[in-house]
Write a protein that holds these residues in place. Structure first.
Motif, PDB file in Angstrom:
ATOM      1  N   MET A   1      77.429 -25.856  -9.536  1.00  0.00           N
ATOM      2  CA  MET A   1      77.573 -24.418  -9.357  1.00  0.00           C
ATOM      3  C   MET A   1      78.070 -23.795 -10.664  1.00  0.00           C
ATOM      4  O   MET A   1      79.060 -24.255 -11.231  1.00  0.00           O
ATOM      5  N   ASP A   2      77.381 -22.764 -11.159  1.00  0.00           N
ATOM      6  CA  ASP A   2      77.815 -22.136 -12.401  1.00  0.00           C
ATOM      7  C   ASP A   2      78.945 -21.148 -12.128  1.00  0.00           C
ATOM      8  O   ASP A   2      79.291 -20.852 -10.976  1.00  0.00           O
ATOM      9  N   VAL A   3      79.529 -20.627 -13.199  1.00  0.00           N
ATOM     10  CA  VAL A   3      80.715 -19.780 -13.060  1.00  0.00           C
ATOM     11  C   VAL A   3      80.408 -18.517 -12.267  1.00  0.00           C
ATOM     12  O   VAL A   3      81.222 -18.086 -11.429  1.00  0.00           O
ATOM     13  N   ASP A   4      79.259 -17.913 -12.500  1.00  0.00           N
ATOM     14  CA  ASP A   4      78.914 -16.694 -11.757  1.00  0.00           C
ATOM     15  C   ASP A   4      78.843 -16.976 -10.260  1.00  0.00           C
ATOM     16  O   ASP A   4      79.355 -16.191  -9.444  1.00  0.00           O
ATOM     17  N   ARG A   5      78.220 -18.072  -9.907  1.00  0.00           N
ATOM     18  CA  ARG A   5      78.099 -18.406  -8.485  1.00  0.00           C
ATOM     19  C   ARG A   5      79.470 -18.732  -7.891  1.00  0.00           C
ATOM     20  O   ARG A   5      79.796 -18.310  -6.775  1.00  0.00           O
ATOM     21  N   LEU A   6      80.278 -19.479  -8.621  1.00  0.00           N
ATOM     22  CA  LEU A   6      81.623 -19.795  -8.150  1.00  0.00           C
ATOM     23  C   LEU A   6      82.428 -18.528  -7.911  1.00  0.00           C
ATOM     24  O   LEU A   6      83.132 -18.385  -6.901  1.00  0.00           O
ATOM     25  N   THR A   7      82.316 -17.580  -8.833  1.00  0.00           N
ATOM     26  CA  THR A   7      83.086 -16.347  -8.720  1.00  0.00           C
ATOM     27  C   THR A   7      82.579 -15.475  -7.575  1.00  0.00           C
ATOM     28  O   THR A   7      83.371 -14.848  -6.856  1.00  0.00           O
ATOM     29  N   ASP A   8      81.277 -15.424  -7.390  1.00  0.00           N
ATOM     30  CA  ASP A   8      80.722 -14.670  -6.253  1.00  0.00           C
ATOM     31  C   ASP A   8      81.207 -15.255  -4.928  1.00  0.00           C
ATOM     32  O   ASP A   8      81.549 -14.522  -3.990  1.00  0.00           O
ATOM     33  N   GLU A   9      81.211 -16.573  -4.836  1.00  0.00           N
ATOM     34  CA  GLU A   9      81.693 -17.219  -3.615  1.00  0.00           C
ATOM     35  C   GLU A   9      83.187 -16.948  -3.420  1.00  0.00           C
ATOM     36  O   GLU A   9      83.645 -16.721  -2.292  1.00  0.00           O
ATOM     37  N   LEU A  10      83.954 -16.964  -4.508  1.00  0.00           N
ATOM     38  CA  LEU A  10      85.378 -16.647  -4.432  1.00  0.00           C
ATOM     39  C   LEU A  10      85.586 -15.243  -3.887  1.00  0.00           C
ATOM     40  O   LEU A  10      86.461 -15.014  -3.045  1.00  0.00           O
ATOM     41  N   ALA A  11      84.790 -14.290  -4.346  1.00  0.00           N
ATOM     42  CA  ALA A  11      84.917 -12.913  -3.860  1.00  0.00           C
ATOM     43  C   ALA A  11      84.721 -12.855  -2.344  1.00  0.00           C
ATOM     44  O   ALA A  11      85.484 -12.186  -1.635  1.00  0.00           O
ATOM     45  N   MET A  12      83.723 -13.568  -1.845  1.00  0.00           N
ATOM     46  CA  MET A  12      83.450 -13.545  -0.415  1.00  0.00           C
ATOM     47  C   MET A  12      84.537 -14.258   0.383  1.00  0.00           C
ATOM     48  O   MET A  12      84.993 -13.762   1.416  1.00  0.00           O
ATOM     49  N   GLN A  13      84.997 -15.400  -0.108  1.00  0.00           N
ATOM     50  CA  GLN A  13      85.999 -16.170   0.622  1.00  0.00           C
ATOM     51  C   GLN A  13      87.321 -15.410   0.717  1.00  0.00           C
ATOM     52  O   GLN A  13      88.009 -15.457   1.748  1.00  0.00           O
ATOM     53  N   GLY A  14      87.687 -14.695  -0.333  1.00  0.00           N
ATOM     54  CA  GLY A  14      88.915 -13.916  -0.293  1.00  0.00           C
ATOM     55  C   GLY A  14      88.855 -12.791   0.711  1.00  0.00           C
ATOM     56  O   GLY A  14      89.841 -12.509   1.413  1.00  0.00           O
ATOM     57  N   THR A  15      87.704 -12.146   0.797  1.00  0.00           N
ATOM     58  CA  THR A  15      87.527 -11.073   1.781  1.00  0.00           C
ATOM     59  C   THR A  15      87.657 -11.616   3.195  1.00  0.00           C
ATOM     60  O   THR A  15      88.331 -11.020   4.050  1.00  0.00           O
ATOM     61  N   LEU A  16      87.036 -12.760   3.453  1.00  0.00           N
ATOM     62  CA  LEU A  16      87.128 -13.376   4.779  1.00  0.00           C
ATOM     63  C   LEU A  16      88.564 -13.789   5.099  1.00  0.00           C
ATOM     64  O   LEU A  16      89.024 -13.649   6.241  1.00  0.00           O
ATOM     65  N   LEU A  17      89.280 -14.290   4.093  1.00  0.00           N
ATOM     66  CA  LEU A  17      90.669 -14.701   4.311  1.00  0.00           C
ATOM     67  C   LEU A  17      91.531 -13.513   4.726  1.00  0.00           C
ATOM     68  O   LEU A  17      92.306 -13.597   5.684  1.00  0.00           O
ATOM     69  N   VAL A  18      91.414 -12.419   4.009  1.00  0.00           N
ATOM     70  CA  VAL A  18      92.223 -11.240   4.326  1.00  0.00           C
ATOM     71  C   VAL A  18      91.883 -10.715   5.718  1.00  0.00           C
ATOM     72  O   VAL A  18      92.778 -10.371   6.506  1.00  0.00           O
ATOM     73  N   GLU A  19      90.610 -10.686   6.040  1.00  0.00           N
ATOM     74  CA  GLU A  19      90.202 -10.209   7.369  1.00  0.00           C
ATOM     75  C   GLU A  19      90.788 -11.092   8.466  1.00  0.00           C
ATOM     76  O   GLU A  19      91.290 -10.592   9.481  1.00  0.00           O
ATOM     77  N   ALA A  20      90.734 -12.395   8.279  1.00  0.00           N
ATOM     78  CA  ALA A  20      91.280 -13.316   9.280  1.00  0.00           C
ATOM     79  C   ALA A  20      92.795 -13.192   9.375  1.00  0.00           C
ATOM     80  O   ALA A  20      93.380 -13.266  10.464  1.00  0.00           O
ATOM     81  N   GLY A  21      93.454 -12.997   8.224  1.00  0.00           N
ATOM     82  CA  GLY A  21      94.895 -12.823   8.231  1.00  0.00           C
ATOM     83  C   GLY A  21      95.314 -11.580   8.991  1.00  0.00           C
ATOM     84  O   GLY A  21      96.300 -11.599   9.743  1.00  0.00           O
ATOM     85  N   ARG A  22      94.574 -10.502   8.811  1.00  0.00           N
ATOM     86  CA  ARG A  22      94.873  -9.272   9.560  1.00  0.00           C
ATOM     87  C   ARG A  22      94.669  -9.503  11.056  1.00  0.00           C
ATOM     88  O   ARG A  22      95.475  -9.041  11.883  1.00  0.00           O
ATOM     89  N   ARG A  23      93.609 -10.202  11.399  1.00  0.00           N
ATOM     90  CA  ARG A  23      93.307 -10.449  12.807  1.00  0.00           C
ATOM     91  C   ARG A  23      94.382 -11.321  13.453  1.00  0.00           C
ATOM     92  O   ARG A  23      94.782 -11.083  14.598  1.00  0.00           O
TER      93      ARG A  23
END
Length: 243
Positions: A1-23
């Motif tokens: 996985m290249d850096v751009d792909r890693l960073t895009d995945e990081l962006a998505m995973q962080g959003t999901l984490l915050v949403e789950a934490g709020r829930r």
């Protein structure tokens, strides 16, 4: 996985984490992290993101003083927003960083930038699982290559470190053999730190499952099929520290 792909995945995973934490809500217990509440989880993630962002943003030549990096932590009702802000800053800093960045890192990688994008992706993805488990949610699916990469980071990056607590009184070996991938990892256990090689070898025990199952399972966020004695040892000893 290249850096751009890693960073895009990081962006998505962080959003999901915050949403789950709020829930889940900050008082909720985190079943995969004994003695942690969701508030503890969010504080940890917010701190790690800010620490990593500071290393990349300043091209720090060594581990920075976390006291000066992290700043004040809000009360529990502000933690989700605080995590979201730190996560966004980390993603933006990784995207803006030069491919030639030179800074401190603590695992081997093709480059420091690749290391930090990869490490923060899996840090965030694994803790996203924690937040979802705390909320009573099914774990969000991940891509095949993300799951493979997360298995590889754990087995070849963290396990062989001298600080690893995974030890066996008698020499043992385990083969991690995904059912939907040709990749294999052989791990040798002894009274010294583990040794991992990326190939198939005869082993005392085999851990099986799809990469989507092995990824959370090996990080102790889900079940794994294999030797009960070995898995009990794994569950008690495989933990990951910041550095």
């Amino acid at each position: 996985m290249d850096v751009d792909r890693l960073t895009d995945e990081l962006a998505m995973q962080g959003t999901l984490l915050v949403e789950a934490g709020r829930r889940a809500g900050t008082p909720a217990a985190v079943p995969s992290c004994p003695d942690w509440s969701v508030a503890d989880l969010l504080r940890h993630v917010g701190e790690v993101h800010r620490w990593a962002e500071a290393v990349v943003a300043t091209a720090a030549p060594e581990d920075p003083d976390s006291v000066t990096v992290l700043g004040p932590v809000p009360a529990d009702d502000g933690l989700a927003d605080w995590v979201a802000m730190g996560h966004q800053a980390l993603v933006e800093t990784l995207r803006a960083a030069s491919p030639d960045l030179h800074c401190w890192q603590f695992l081997r990688a093709p480059s420091p930038l690749a290391f930090w994008a990869r490490r923060q992706l899996h840090e965030t993805s694994v803790h996203r699982m924690d937040a979802e488990l705390a909320a009573g949610m099914a774990l969000s699916p991940v891509s095949h290559d993300l799951a493979e990469d997360g298995i590889d980071e754990l087995l070849t990056g963290f396990l062989p470190r001298p600080s690893s607590r995974l030890r066996s009184e008698r020499p043992r070996s385990v083969l991690v053999a995904p059912t939907d991938s040709d990749r294999r990892w052989w791990v040798g256990l002894s009274q010294d730190h583990p040794v991992t090689v990326r190939e198939e070898r005869p082993a005392d025990a085999v851990l099986r499952g799809s990469v989507a199952e092995l990824y959370p399972g090996l990080w102790n966020r889900g079940p794994v099929e294999g030797d009960d004695e070995l898995l009990a040892l794994w569950r008690s000893k495989v933990t990951v520290r910041w550095s």
